[in-house]
Write a protein that holds these residues in place. Structure first.
Motif, PDB file in Angstrom:
ATOM      1  N   GLN A   1       0.819  -1.204   0.000  1.00 26.44           N
ATOM      2  CA  GLN A   1       0.000   0.000   0.000  1.00 26.44           C
ATOM      3  C   GLN A   1       0.859   1.263   0.000  1.00 26.44           C
ATOM      4  OE1 GLN A   1      -2.555  -1.720  -1.191  1.00 26.44           O
ATOM      5  NE2 GLN A   1      -3.840  -0.141  -0.258  1.00 26.44           N
TER       6      GLN A   1
ATOM      7  N   TYR B   1       0.351   3.936  -2.837  1.00 28.10           N
ATOM      8  CA  TYR B   1      -0.013   5.305  -2.469  1.00 28.10           C
ATOM      9  C   TYR B   1       1.061   6.287  -2.936  1.00 28.10           C
ATOM     10  CZ  TYR B   1      -2.037   9.092   0.259  1.00 28.10           C
ATOM     11  OH  TYR B   1      -2.617  10.271   0.640  1.00 28.10           O
TER      12      TYR B   1
ATOM     13  N   TRP C   1      -3.950   3.842   8.540  1.00 27.31           N
ATOM     14  CA  TRP C   1      -4.653   4.209   7.315  1.00 27.31           C
ATOM     15  C   TRP C   1      -4.099   3.418   6.140  1.00 27.31           C
ATOM     16  CZ3 TRP C   1      -3.690   5.914   2.461  1.00 27.31           C
ATOM     17  CH2 TRP C   1      -4.795   6.320   1.714  1.00 27.31           C
TER      18      TRP C   1
ATOM     19  N   SER D   1      -6.261   0.876   3.927  1.00 32.46           N
ATOM     20  CA  SER D   1      -6.634   1.479   2.638  1.00 32.46           C
ATOM     21  C   SER D   1      -6.979   0.457   1.561  1.00 32.46           C
ATOM     22  CB  SER D   1      -5.513   2.402   2.139  1.00 32.46           C
ATOM     23  OG  SER D   1      -4.336   1.653   1.859  1.00 32.46           O
TER      24      SER D   1
ATOM     25  N   ARG E   1     -10.935  -0.282   2.478  1.00 33.14           N
ATOM     26  CA  ARG E   1     -11.929   0.765   2.746  1.00 33.14           C
ATOM     27  C   ARG E   1     -12.673   1.136   1.467  1.00 33.14           C
ATOM     28  NH1 ARG E   1      -9.879   4.920   6.920  1.00 33.14           N
ATOM     29  NH2 ARG E   1     -11.098   6.219   5.538  1.00 33.14           N
TER      30      ARG E   1
ATOM     31  N   ASP F   1     -14.028   3.852   0.723  1.00 29.51           N
ATOM     32  CA  ASP F   1     -13.775   5.234   0.329  1.00 29.51           C
ATOM     33  C   ASP F   1     -12.348   5.444  -0.185  1.00 29.51           C
ATOM     34  OD1 ASP F   1     -12.679   4.778   2.860  1.00 29.51           O
ATOM     35  OD2 ASP F   1     -12.990   6.847   3.504  1.00 29.51           O
ATOM     36  N   SER F   2     -11.557   4.371  -0.290  1.00 22.88           N
ATOM     37  CA  SER F   2     -10.190   4.488  -0.790  1.00 22.88           C
ATOM     38  C   SER F   2     -10.185   4.664  -2.299  1.00 22.88           C
ATOM     39  CB  SER F   2      -9.383   3.229  -0.452  1.00 22.88           C
ATOM     40  OG  SER F   2      -9.122   3.169   0.915  1.00 22.88           O
ATOM     41  N   ASP F   3      -9.116   5.255  -2.785  1.00 15.23           N
ATOM     42  CA  ASP F   3      -8.925   5.400  -4.230  1.00 15.23           C
ATOM     43  C   ASP F   3      -8.915   4.008  -4.861  1.00 15.23           C
ATOM     44  OD1 ASP F   3      -7.146   5.540  -6.722  1.00 15.23           O
ATOM     45  OD2 ASP F   3      -7.515   7.660  -6.266  1.00 15.23           O
TER      46      ASP F   3
ATOM     47  N   LEU G   1      -5.834   1.900  -4.895  1.00 16.60           N
ATOM     48  CA  LEU G   1      -5.427   1.239  -3.650  1.00 16.60           C
ATOM     49  C   LEU G   1      -6.207  -0.050  -3.419  1.00 16.60           C
ATOM     50  CD1 LEU G   1      -5.102   4.363  -1.331  1.00 16.60           C
ATOM     51  CD2 LEU G   1      -3.253   3.084  -2.404  1.00 16.60           C
TER      52      LEU G   1
END
Length: 178
Positions: free
Chosen positions: A9, A13, A68, A72, A75, A77-79, A82
């Motif tokens: 990650q 990221y 986070w 990630s 989740r 709501d993650s990009d 990711l």
């Protein structure tokens, strides 16, 4: 493993934010760390182990937390970058990291086995020493009992001889020093 997920990650990221390995290393140094670009690359390709302190500094350098980064991948709501399944290079890096860990664990296992063998030898030596001490104790205890019996027998004979001569009998006492 959390280490592998963190590194995966972190790499994703970093790429998503357009941060080079060199720039990330520079940010880590600004945070008080000592990682160089080569360290970041080796982390990402699985040839360097991640230390917890480095993980915290890397996350801070990316303006996120360790928690986070670890979450990630899961989740909603993650990009999307990711959340994507790992690509071939990520899988290779993870496999290399696991291979490295297997070697580390194997080395630790060998060390533990040597320690176990040494401890078993010590236990066997202690057991032999215990058996020898028990045998010696029994031998000397038996000898002491026999000597005390003979001693009291002799004292009785001495008293009998003195009594036969009409002498005053002075009882000799054995004093057991313990």
């Amino acid at each position: 493993m959390a280490e592998n997920l963190f590194v995966q990650q972190m790499h994703r990221y970093r790429k998503l934010k357009g941060v080079s390995a060199g720039e990330l290393a520079k940010r880590v140094v600004e945070q008080g760390g000592s990682l160089v670009e080569d360290d970041i690359i080796r982390l990402e390709n699985g040839t360097r182990a991640l230390r917890m302190a480095d993980g915290k500094l890397i996350a801070r350098a990316l303006d996120v937390t360790v928690e986070w980064l670890l979450s990630s991948a899961f989740r909603p709501d993650s990009d999307p970058a990711l959340l994507a399944p790992p690509n071939e290079s990520e899988l290779e890096a993870e496999a290399k990291a696991i291979e490295r860990r297997i070697l580390e664990v194997g080395s630790s296992l060998n060390s533990a086995n040597q320690m176990l063998k040494a401890a078993r030898r010590q236990v066997e030596d202690a057991h032999r020493s215990e058996q020898m001490a028990k045998a010696m104790f029994h031998q000397f205890d038996t000898e002491k009992i026999e000597l005390e019996r003979e001693y009291h027998y002799l004292l009785g004979r001495i008293d009998t001889m003195r009594a036969a001569r009409g002498e005053r009998i002075e009882t000799l006492e054995f004093r057991d020093k313990k």
